[in-house]
Design an enzyme around this catalytic site. Structure first.
Site, PDB file in Angstrom:
ATOM      1  N   CYS A 128       9.168   6.813  -2.946  1.00 45.93           N
ATOM      2  CA  CYS A 128       8.395   7.474  -3.989  1.00 45.93           C
ATOM      3  C   CYS A 128       8.582   6.604  -5.150  1.00 45.93           C
ATOM      4  O   CYS A 128       7.384   6.320  -5.899  1.00 45.93           O
ATOM      5  CB  CYS A 128       8.978   8.911  -4.467  1.00 45.93           C
ATOM      6  SG  CYS A 128      10.685   8.753  -4.385  1.00 45.93           S
ATOM      7  N   HIS A 240       8.768  11.428 -11.292  1.00 47.75           N
ATOM      8  CA  HIS A 240       9.727  10.148 -11.592  1.00 47.75           C
ATOM      9  C   HIS A 240       9.096   9.492 -12.595  1.00 47.75           C
ATOM     10  O   HIS A 240       7.725   9.333 -13.075  1.00 47.75           O
ATOM     11  CB  HIS A 240       9.910   9.357 -10.264  1.00 47.75           C
ATOM     12  CG  HIS A 240      10.547   9.869  -9.267  1.00 47.75           C
ATOM     13  ND1 HIS A 240      11.387  10.982  -9.230  1.00 47.75           N
ATOM     14  CD2 HIS A 240      10.877   9.189  -8.085  1.00 47.75           C
ATOM     15  CE1 HIS A 240      11.868  11.186  -8.074  1.00 47.75           C
ATOM     16  NE2 HIS A 240      11.747  10.293  -7.453  1.00 47.75           N
TER      17      HIS A 240
END
Length: 335
Positions: A128, A240
């Site tokens: 990710c 994130h």
């Protein structure tokens, strides 16, 4: 007859896969939802139809053309090769990413690698934190040639799984109530804290998460790029963030970088030098776009810039990227 399956359908990424399939209006004939034995029989409603979750060991993968795996490395290691004998597997775990015979794909960056899927009938979804990084790096590398990248990540707890999200919520309540708190899934207290440790430690002192960012960027984008990463878990549920410093071989400045990134597929520049003129994880949650802010010259080094990259790690960092892989696969290779 595009029949598909989702392995790990009841997990964080499995649920997001269903959301993405619906939002992108992904066309399929049949959908099969697969999970661990404890979830067998569970009902999931999707597009006004109720599906019963079935067990992995009981499922015949010959029924589907594509199987999305989002159940972790242990399951992927055992079951993806079995499934790949009968179908095409798009795997979200880390297990196959560095296998030279298996393509590691971010469609906006290296879609051409999908032609290698026939090697093993398995396609790996990147990490990710790597996905959102290479999405921003790709157009810059094409135009200016990247020499070196230094990245510090601020990764949400959803990247670790549902149990970690639950722990953040429960810990927060206990801390605010001034109750005794102990960590179950984290190495340290995560509430109102940050932990500079994701995945296991390696002999050189780095963690596997940091190693993954370096080697995956090389495989996806260019083996000549040198990358150093520090990966940190932060008390954020979803999204994130990355602080990125890039050194280029060509002459650059912030203006040139901004103009290049404004045309980058899958990215959006929100970069105003005023209070709130940038994107945080809260704004990125639920969004398909990877946001880029705080673009500025590095005054300490020639041909270098700093920027801030934010993305929903469950979407572009996992489920969305997997579905985009499937779309390219169908249109170019198995239509």
């Amino acid at each position: 007859n595009m029949n598909i399956a989702i392995v790990g359908a009841t997990g964080n990424v499995g649920r997001k896969l269903l959301e993405v399939l619906e939002k992108l209006n992904f066309e399929f004939s049949e959908l099969h939802l697969i999970a661990s034995d404890k979830s067998v029989g569970k009902k999931i409603t999707f597009k006004n139809k109720t599906y019963s979750v079935v067990g992995l060991s009981d499922f015949d993968f010959a029924k589907v053309k594509i199987a999305f795996f989002s159940a972790g490395s242990v399951i992927a290691e055992k079951w993806a090769p079995i499934a790949a004998k009968k179908t095409i597997v798009i795997d979200n775990s880390k297990h196959f990413r560095m296998n030279k015979e298996i393509p590691l794909v971010v469609p906006e960056v290296n879609a051409e690698a999908l032609k290698l899927y026939k090697n093993k009938n398995i396609i790996a979804n990147a990490n990710c934190s790597t996905i959102q990084l290479v999405l921003a790096l790709k157009p810059l590398h094409d135009q200016f040639k990247i020499k070196r990248v230094v990245v510090s990540t601020y990764q949400s707890v959803s990247g670790a799984g549902k149990n970690h999200m639950t722990e953040l919520e429960e810990q927060s309540k206990l801390v605010l109530d001034k109750q005794k708190v102990s960590s179950k899934n984290f190495t340290k207290l995560i509430t109102f804290n940050v932990i500079p440790h994701i995945d296991s430690f390696m002999e050189d002192g780095s963690t596997k998460e940091e190693w993954k960012m370096a080697v995956e960027t090389k495989k996806i984008l260019d083996p000549n790029i040198v990358l150093s990463a520090t990966c940190v878990r932060v008390p954020v549920f979803v999204g994130h963030s990355e602080s990125v410093n890039i050194e280029f071989k060509s002459e650059v400045n912030a203006k040139k970088i901004r103009q290049c990134l404004e045309k980058a597929p899958g990215c959006k520049v929100v970069d105003e030098t005023k209070d709130g003129g940038y994107i945080t994880p809260v704004e990125s949650s639920g969004d398909f776009v990877t946001y880029i802010s705080r673009i500025r010259d590095d005054q300490t080094q020639k041909n270098s810039i700093n920027m801030w990259v934010v993305s929903d790690n469950l979407l572009k960092g996992a489920a969305l990227n997997a579905v985009q892989i499937a779309n390219v696969l169908i249109k170019k290779y198995i239509s």
